[in-house]
Motif scaffolding. Sequence first.
Motif, PDB file in Angstrom:
ATOM      1  N   ASN A  13      23.694 -39.170 -51.202  1.00 43.89           N
ATOM      2  CA  ASN A  13      24.545 -38.008 -50.983  1.00 43.89           C
ATOM      3  C   ASN A  13      26.003 -38.406 -51.141  1.00 43.89           C
ATOM      4  O   ASN A  13      26.361 -39.566 -50.925  1.00 43.89           O
ATOM      5  CB  ASN A  13      24.332 -37.434 -49.582  1.00 43.89           C
ATOM      6  CG  ASN A  13      23.045 -36.661 -49.476  1.00 43.89           C
ATOM      7  OD1 ASN A  13      22.768 -35.804 -50.295  1.00 43.89           O
ATOM      8  ND2 ASN A  13      22.239 -36.985 -48.480  1.00 43.89           N
ATOM      9  N   THR A  14      26.847 -37.442 -51.504  1.00 40.71           N
ATOM     10  CA  THR A  14      28.294 -37.623 -51.495  1.00 40.71           C
ATOM     11  C   THR A  14      28.833 -36.813 -50.315  1.00 40.71           C
ATOM     12  O   THR A  14      28.078 -36.059 -49.692  1.00 40.71           O
ATOM     13  CB  THR A  14      28.940 -37.116 -52.798  1.00 40.71           C
ATOM     14  OG1 THR A  14      28.871 -35.687 -52.826  1.00 40.71           O
ATOM     15  CG2 THR A  14      28.277 -37.717 -54.036  1.00 40.71           C
ATOM     16  N   PRO A  15      30.117 -36.897 -50.025  1.00 41.79           N
ATOM     17  CA  PRO A  15      30.678 -36.079 -48.941  1.00 41.79           C
ATOM     18  C   PRO A  15      30.679 -34.576 -49.245  1.00 41.79           C
ATOM     19  O   PRO A  15      30.874 -33.777 -48.336  1.00 41.79           O
ATOM     20  CB  PRO A  15      32.118 -36.588 -48.810  1.00 41.79           C
ATOM     21  CG  PRO A  15      32.131 -37.921 -49.448  1.00 41.79           C
ATOM     22  CD  PRO A  15      31.085 -37.887 -50.504  1.00 41.79           C
ATOM     23  N   LEU A  16      30.469 -34.188 -50.502  1.00 42.02           N
ATOM     24  CA  LEU A  16      30.471 -32.776 -50.867  1.00 42.02           C
ATOM     25  C   LEU A  16      29.048 -32.231 -50.866  1.00 42.02           C
ATOM     26  O   LEU A  16      28.130 -32.851 -51.413  1.00 42.02           O
ATOM     27  CB  LEU A  16      31.113 -32.568 -52.242  1.00 42.02           C
ATOM     28  CG  LEU A  16      32.565 -33.028 -52.382  1.00 42.02           C
ATOM     29  CD1 LEU A  16      33.110 -32.657 -53.751  1.00 42.02           C
ATOM     30  CD2 LEU A  16      33.441 -32.452 -51.287  1.00 42.02           C
ATOM     31  N   LYS A  17      28.888 -31.062 -50.263  1.00 43.15           N
ATOM     32  CA  LYS A  17      27.564 -30.448 -50.144  1.00 43.15           C
ATOM     33  C   LYS A  17      26.927 -30.234 -51.523  1.00 43.15           C
ATOM     34  O   LYS A  17      27.563 -29.714 -52.429  1.00 43.15           O
ATOM     35  CB  LYS A  17      27.695 -29.107 -49.412  1.00 43.15           C
ATOM     36  CG  LYS A  17      26.357 -28.434 -49.149  1.00 43.15           C
ATOM     37  CD  LYS A  17      26.524 -27.218 -48.282  1.00 43.15           C
ATOM     38  CE  LYS A  17      25.292 -26.427 -48.022  1.00 43.15           C
ATOM     39  NZ  LYS A  17      24.041 -26.866 -48.462  1.00 43.15           N
TER      40      LYS A  17
END
Length: 181
Positions: free
Chosen positions: A5-9
């Motif tokens: 995952n990245t910090p962006l949804k």
Amino acid sequence: MKFENTPLKDCFILTPQVYPDHRGIFLESYHKKKFNEITGLDLEFVQDNQSVSKKGVLRGLHFQSGGFAQAKLVRVIYGEVLDVVVDLRPDSPTFKESYSIILSDQNQHQLFIPQGFAHGFITLSETSVFSYKCDRFYYPGSESGIIYNDPDLAIDWKFTEDELILSEKDTKLPTLKELFS
């Protein structure tokens, strides 16, 4: 294939299994069934694009709007880029937030960018070959973007203004505030 995952949804990093030997390397860059299983998505990529850029070329921040919004799976075939995405989905908890990642032929990372994101990249190496899959066809009438040097985003492109190589079109894009006013 590894999933992060990245910090962006809804935006994430995929790293394929690389098989090196005395001849070089082999990797599977895309496998629909594995992609769907790992991500929980069922996308049909309909268009592949590729660009070749020299050091300092900045392409972005681009997106298609409305019913022509595109999800993308991007990667670098050769060289190294700083890849940047901005969440433009008003109902998202990461609305108006950006994320950047180094994509290269060495790390083999791929970035999945959902519909509703702006996307851009700058070539850090002498040359880059950049590839992306899209789930919708390009439609010029829905093309839009955000200016690369938007003060609210404060993206560090790793180059000074006078080192950047931009298209005329990319120098005339609106700011995030202008886009949402």
